[in-house]
Write a protein that holds these residues in place. Structure first.
Motif, PDB file in Angstrom:
ATOM      1  N   GLY A   1      -9.988   4.607   8.073  1.00 27.95           N
ATOM      2  CA  GLY A   1     -10.679   3.305   8.043  1.00 27.95           C
ATOM      3  C   GLY A   1     -12.281   3.279   8.651  1.00 27.95           C
ATOM      4  O   GLY A   1     -12.459   4.242   9.415  1.00 27.95           O
ATOM      5  N   TYR A   2     -13.052   2.281   8.309  1.00 27.99           N
ATOM      6  CA  TYR A   2     -14.090   2.151   8.717  1.00 27.99           C
ATOM      7  C   TYR A   2     -15.100   3.087   8.272  1.00 27.99           C
ATOM      8  O   TYR A   2     -16.266   3.390   9.122  1.00 27.99           O
ATOM      9  N   GLY A   3     -15.035   3.912   7.099  1.00 24.20           N
ATOM     10  CA  GLY A   3     -15.772   5.048   6.705  1.00 24.20           C
ATOM     11  C   GLY A   3     -15.441   6.391   7.715  1.00 24.20           C
ATOM     12  O   GLY A   3     -16.455   7.093   7.215  1.00 24.20           O
ATOM     13  N   THR A   4     -14.716   6.371   8.347  1.00 23.39           N
ATOM     14  CA  THR A   4     -14.606   7.599   9.140  1.00 23.39           C
ATOM     15  C   THR A   4     -13.944   8.832   8.522  1.00 23.39           C
ATOM     16  O   THR A   4     -13.036   8.564   7.468  1.00 23.39           O
ATOM     17  N   VAL A   5     -13.973   9.979   9.076  1.00 19.71           N
ATOM     18  CA  VAL A   5     -13.530  11.115   8.512  1.00 19.71           C
ATOM     19  C   VAL A   5     -12.755  11.638   9.371  1.00 19.71           C
ATOM     20  O   VAL A   5     -12.931  12.228  10.530  1.00 19.71           O
TER      21      VAL A   5
END
Length: 305
Positions: free
Chosen positions: A269-273
């Motif tokens: 989520g939120y572009g996290t890795v």
């Protein structure tokens, strides 16, 4: 001071030692023996084993209501009962049986994280500190007055299990102080601010299911908080070690960002890795990601099943 103790798991052992050192430990109450392992062999809980090894009377009532536990406590005439991870809610008559009531050694900074799994949820929610509260028990769920508090910072990489191992000795120290003050009628008493209460419910297998709409940081915290159980899993794949990458992706949550021997990177989520480092496929041993990827054709944009 005559002390009765109610508790069950290994977390309680340092607290039991503190009870024995603080006064006359007249009774240990633990939950009944339970079947354990593949062959479901009955196993005594750690508190019972400790009591038998130290020559302390031990009881394991199947039921605590309708006067059963109250009568058991009254028989041993404790001045105070100490409760730590007993695993059952005490009825009013049992709470009132000891002359000075019941003190609970709770593994959080109340009113934060009331409930059965405060250490695990402290890590899972990314709290900076935890600790122990000595609480005067009432009929509610960890709602009684605060008698003494001791704080503990969470270490980098803290897990639910490692925090529990620290909270046991800290609880023993706090209880030793509290019992000494209680005997002098000098133990403070402060009502909780119920408006600030949060809950730490009993963990379930479903808590270990990875939800990729959460951020990588939150997933990593939950993995550590729920170690060793329920852990974190994606379908039949159990995650043993992972790390949060300092990068962003436009991949959809759950898609592979890259698959390499250094790690299996997944969009969250939120572009996290989130990078998986060590995993365990169903019915196999745990392994580094490099071994897991061998022979698998995984590419960016795939969803890990």
């Amino acid at each position: 001071m005559r002390i009765a103790f109610l508790g069950t798991p290994a977390f309680t052992l340092p607290i039991l030692e503190a009870c024995r050192a603080a006064g006359e430990l007249v009774l240990v109450v633990a939950q009944p023996d339970r079947p354990v392992g593949r062959h479901a062999e009955l196993q005594a809980p750690p508190a019972k084993k400790w009591a038998l090894a130290n020559g302390i009377a031990v009881a394991q009532p199947e039921k605590v209501k309708q006067g059963r536990l109250a009568a058991l406590l009254a028989e041993h005439r404790p001045d105070v009962a100490v409760v730590a991870a007993y695993g059952r809610i005490l009825p009013k008559d049992a709470l009132e049986a000891p002359r000075l009531g019941c003190l609970n050694v709770h593994g959080s900074l109340l009113p934060e994280l009331r409930g059965a799994a405060p250490a695990q949820w402290a890590v899972a929610r990314g709290l900076a500190k935890s600790g122990v509260t000595i609480m005067q028990m009432d009929e509610g769920l960890d709602t009684g007055d605060i008698r003494l508090v001791r704080e503990l910072p969470l270490a980098p990489g803290e897990t639910g299990d490692s925090l529990l191992q620290k909270l046991g000795p800290l609880g023993a120290q706090a209880l030793t102080e509290a019992l000494a003050l209680l005997e002098k009628d000098a133990l403070p008493r402060l009502a909780q601010d119920h408006g600030k209460a949060t809950l730490a419910p009993l963990l379930s297998r479903e808590d270990g299911v990875v939800d990729f709409t959460r951020s990588a940081t939150e997933l990593d915290q939950r993995l550590r908080g729920f170690t060793p159980w329920p852990g974190a899993r994606i379908g039949g794949l159990k995650i043993h070690a992972a790390s949060v990458l300092d990068e962003r992706t436009d991949r959809a949550p759950g898609q592979i960002v890259r698959a390499a021997p250094a790690g299996l990177d997944l969009a969250c989520g939120y572009g996290t890795v989130w990078r998986l480092l060590e995993v365990q496929p169903e019915n196999k041993k745990r392994m580094p990601v490099a071994a897991y990827l061998a022979g698998r054709q995984l590419k960016p944009g795939d969803a890990l099943q």
